[in-house]
Scaffold this active site. Structure first.
Site, PDB file in Angstrom:
ATOM      1  N   ASP A   1      41.905  31.386  36.097  1.00 50.84           N
ATOM      2  CA  ASP A   1      41.789  31.036  34.686  1.00 50.84           C
ATOM      3  C   ASP A   1      42.181  32.181  33.764  1.00 50.84           C
ATOM      4  O   ASP A   1      42.219  33.347  34.155  1.00 50.84           O
ATOM      5  CB  ASP A   1      40.343  30.654  34.364  1.00 50.84           C
TER       6      ASP A   1
ATOM      7  N   ASP B   1      41.824  41.691  43.606  1.00 52.44           N
ATOM      8  CA  ASP B   1      42.566  42.514  42.655  1.00 52.44           C
ATOM      9  C   ASP B   1      42.141  43.975  42.854  1.00 52.44           C
ATOM     10  O   ASP B   1      42.656  44.656  43.725  1.00 52.44           O
ATOM     11  CB  ASP B   1      42.265  41.988  41.251  1.00 52.44           C
TER      12      ASP B   1
ATOM     13  N   GLU C   1      38.254  33.621  48.587  1.00 56.57           N
ATOM     14  CA  GLU C   1      38.454  34.171  47.240  1.00 56.57           C
ATOM     15  C   GLU C   1      39.708  33.599  46.598  1.00 56.57           C
ATOM     16  O   GLU C   1      40.659  33.221  47.286  1.00 56.57           O
ATOM     17  CB  GLU C   1      38.612  35.696  47.320  1.00 56.57           C
ATOM     18  N   ASP C   2      39.720  33.572  45.272  1.00 56.20           N
ATOM     19  CA  ASP C   2      40.945  33.188  44.566  1.00 56.20           C
ATOM     20  C   ASP C   2      41.942  34.348  44.566  1.00 56.20           C
ATOM     21  O   ASP C   2      43.119  34.179  44.864  1.00 56.20           O
ATOM     22  CB  ASP C   2      40.645  32.718  43.130  1.00 56.20           C
TER      23      ASP C   2
HETATM   24  P1  IMP Z   1      38.513  42.132  41.522  1.00 57.24           P
HETATM   25  O1  IMP Z   1      39.162  43.045  40.525  1.00 57.24           O
HETATM   26  O2  IMP Z   1      39.189  42.220  42.878  1.00 57.24           O
HETATM   27  O3  IMP Z   1      37.029  42.382  41.606  1.00 57.24           O
HETATM   28  O4  IMP Z   1      38.720  40.647  40.998  1.00 57.24           O
HETATM   29  C1  IMP Z   1      37.827  40.147  40.055  1.00 57.24           C
HETATM   30  C2  IMP Z   1      38.189  38.811  39.508  1.00 57.24           C
HETATM   31  O5  IMP Z   1      39.102  39.014  38.453  1.00 57.24           O
HETATM   32  C3  IMP Z   1      38.848  37.772  40.369  1.00 57.24           C
HETATM   33  O6  IMP Z   1      37.966  37.043  41.202  1.00 57.24           O
HETATM   34  C4  IMP Z   1      39.416  36.851  39.302  1.00 57.24           C
HETATM   35  O7  IMP Z   1      38.407  35.975  38.832  1.00 57.24           O
HETATM   36  C5  IMP Z   1      39.775  37.819  38.201  1.00 57.24           C
HETATM   37  N1  IMP Z   1      41.228  38.082  38.165  1.00 57.24           N
HETATM   38  C6  IMP Z   1      41.892  39.164  38.595  1.00 57.24           C
HETATM   39  N2  IMP Z   1      43.204  39.046  38.390  1.00 57.24           N
HETATM   40  C7  IMP Z   1      43.389  37.841  37.812  1.00 57.24           C
HETATM   41  C8  IMP Z   1      44.557  37.118  37.340  1.00 57.24           C
HETATM   42  O8  IMP Z   1      45.718  37.553  37.428  1.00 57.24           O
HETATM   43  N3  IMP Z   1      44.310  35.886  36.804  1.00 57.24           N
HETATM   44  C9  IMP Z   1      43.066  35.343  36.684  1.00 57.24           C
HETATM   45  N4  IMP Z   1      41.956  35.976  37.117  1.00 57.24           N
HETATM   46  C10 IMP Z   1      42.122  37.215  37.664  1.00 57.24           C
HETATM   47 MG    MG Z   2      36.957  34.863  40.231  1.00 55.00          MG
END
Ligand code: IMP
Ligand code: MG
Length: 176
Positions: A159, A103, A99-100
């Protein structure tokens, strides 16, 4: 002009490279003698995935999937679906979701559940960035490069409206 000002660099290219080497050594040790299938999530994680893969000393396979995530009217995330599936089965394989950023945790939790249902021999989660302060659902992060504060970041795959993914470093973006 579509770009916004970068507020500050959080991790330089050199810091990211050094940390990926450390993590790759750890992963190579843990998976010694086994083949490892890295699964990348388009598009954000491919920069990290290729950098990590190059440093691994175990035999590596790669497959990719893409997701769409939706927010409800309150902007709460949580609905995720696979919009491009893997090319191959992962049954019986040692699989690592790359994963990148983790969050809220919704995306990784959904993907881990989806992958687990396909009968891999093992399943691990490896992320470039971990923003623990915003976690809503718990996910087991097995490997992480960096923990980050509650600021929006871009670069090294991450991004803002599809821009900045190609930066070699990771920076805080001033979105306010
Ligand atoms: P989740 O909230 O853990 O489901 O993350 C969802 C997605 O939100 C990640 O895979 C990223 O693509 C995007 N994301 C969350 N935080 C950031 C950030 O600080 N910069 C860019 N993309 C983000
Ligand atoms: Mg993503």
């Amino acid at each position: 002009m579509t770009e916004l000002p970068l507020e500050r660099v959080l991790f330089t290219e050199e810091q990211i490279d050094a940390r990926i080497r450390e993590l790759a050594a750890e992963i190579s040790e843990a998976y010694k003698g086994r083949d490892l299938k890295l699964i990348g999530v388009l598009k954000g994680s491919i920069f990290f995935l290729t950098a990590l893969a190059r440093q691994l000393s175990v035999a590596v396979k790669i497959d990719l999937l893409a997701i769409s995530s939706f927010s409800n009217q309150k902007g709460t995330p949580g609905v995720v679906r696979i919009s491009k599936d893997l090319d191959d089965s992962i049954e019986g394989e040692d699989v690592m979701l790359v994963e990148d950023i983790v969050d809220t945790g919704f995306t990784s939790r959904y993907l881990l559940q989806a992958l687990a249902s396909r009968g891999p021999n093992s399943l691990a989660l490896c992320t470039l960035l971990d923003r623990k302060t915003r976690r809503i659902v718990q996910v087991p992060v097995d490997y992480r490069c960096f923990e980050i504060p509650d600021r929006f970041v871009v670069g090294f795959g991450l991004d803002y409206r599809q821009l900045y993914r190609n930066l070699g470093f990771i920076a805080v973006l001033n979105v306010s």
